[in-house]
Design a protein around this motif. Structure first.
Motif, short mmCIF file in Angstrom:
data_model
loop_
_atom_site.label_atom_id
_atom_site.label_comp_id
_atom_site.label_asym_id
_atom_site.label_seq_id
_atom_site.Cartn_x
_atom_site.Cartn_y
_atom_site.Cartn_z
N MET A 12 -28.82 65.95 20.79
CA MET A 12 -29.76 66.71 21.51
C MET A 12 -29.86 66.35 23.13
SD MET A 12 -32.97 67.19 19.12
CE MET A 12 -33.51 65.61 19.06
N TYR A 13 -29.65 67.26 23.90
CA TYR A 13 -29.83 66.93 25.41
C TYR A 13 -30.80 67.65 26.01
CZ TYR A 13 -25.45 64.51 24.09
OH TYR A 13 -24.58 63.66 23.46
N GLU A 15 -31.96 70.20 29.17
CA GLU A 15 -30.92 70.83 29.87
C GLU A 15 -30.99 70.26 31.37
OE1 GLU A 15 -32.24 74.96 29.90
OE2 GLU A 15 -34.11 74.66 30.85
N ARG A 16 -31.84 69.61 31.80
CA ARG A 16 -32.11 69.08 33.09
C ARG A 16 -31.67 67.60 32.90
NH1 ARG A 16 -36.89 68.70 34.73
NH2 ARG A 16 -37.86 69.61 32.49
N GLY A 17 -31.22 67.02 31.72
CA GLY A 17 -30.67 65.77 31.66
C GLY A 17 -29.41 65.34 31.90
N SER A 18 -28.74 65.69 33.15
CA SER A 18 -27.37 65.62 33.62
C SER A 18 -26.93 64.31 33.22
CB SER A 18 -27.12 66.09 34.65
OG SER A 18 -27.84 65.29 35.60
N ASP A 19 -27.53 63.17 33.50
CA ASP A 19 -26.96 61.81 33.15
C ASP A 19 -26.51 61.67 31.73
OD1 ASP A 19 -27.18 61.00 35.68
OD2 ASP A 19 -29.28 59.95 35.45
N TYR A 20 -27.47 62.16 30.69
CA TYR A 20 -27.08 61.67 29.31
C TYR A 20 -26.15 62.90 28.78
CZ TYR A 20 -30.78 58.30 28.84
OH TYR A 20 -31.45 57.32 29.09
N GLN A 21 -26.02 63.85 29.52
CA GLN A 21 -25.04 64.87 28.80
C GLN A 21 -23.72 64.47 29.12
OE1 GLN A 21 -26.02 68.73 30.92
NE2 GLN A 21 -27.95 68.83 30.01
N ASN A 22 -23.45 63.44 30.01
CA ASN A 22 -21.85 62.81 30.03
C ASN A 22 -21.49 62.36 28.67
OD1 ASN A 22 -22.13 63.34 32.65
ND2 ASN A 22 -22.92 61.48 33.21
N HIS A 38 -29.10 71.78 23.67
CA HIS A 38 -29.74 71.69 24.92
C HIS A 38 -31.26 72.12 24.75
CE1 HIS A 38 -26.05 70.88 27.54
NE2 HIS A 38 -25.64 70.69 26.19
N ILE A 39 -32.06 71.23 24.92
CA ILE A 39 -33.46 71.27 24.77
C ILE A 39 -33.73 72.15 26.22
CG2 ILE A 39 -35.94 70.60 24.58
CD1 ILE A 39 -34.00 70.25 22.12
N PRO A 40 -34.43 73.29 26.09
CA PRO A 40 -34.97 74.17 27.47
C PRO A 40 -36.04 73.35 28.24
CG PRO A 40 -35.61 75.45 25.52
CD PRO A 40 -34.72 73.87 25.01
N SER A 44 -33.96 64.01 30.96
CA SER A 44 -33.32 62.98 30.13
C SER A 44 -34.31 62.70 28.89
CB SER A 44 -33.25 61.99 31.00
OG SER A 44 -32.24 62.25 32.12
N PHE A 45 -35.40 62.95 28.86
CA PHE A 45 -36.37 62.62 27.87
C PHE A 45 -36.93 63.90 27.24
CE2 PHE A 45 -36.19 58.90 30.32
CZ PHE A 45 -35.83 57.86 29.38
#
Length: 67
Positions: A12-13, A15-22, A38-40, A44-45
């Protein structure tokens, strides 16, 4: 150790948590039975930013039956 996990895995990521989407592509490539969501309106949290959507994703994942 993710490659050794035999059960379904939910990544789960926010949608605005770009650091963890790596970590999304390596996680999907490594885990045998992984799915990513991706959680709308989540960063990151995502569980703090949008707890209702996070809970729904988890409940839906746990309710799925294997085919």
């Amino acid at each position: 150790y993710l490659a050794r996990v035999e059960c379904p895995v939910l990544l789960m990521y926010g949608e605005r948590g770009s650091d963890y989407q790596n970590f999304e592509k390596p996680g999907l490539a490594t885990a045998k039975r992984a799915r990513s969501v991706h959680i709308p309106n989540g960063g990151s949290f995502a569980h703090q930013d949008n707890p209702q959507a996070t809970a729904k994703v988890i409940v839906d994942f746990l309710a799925e039956k294997e085919g």
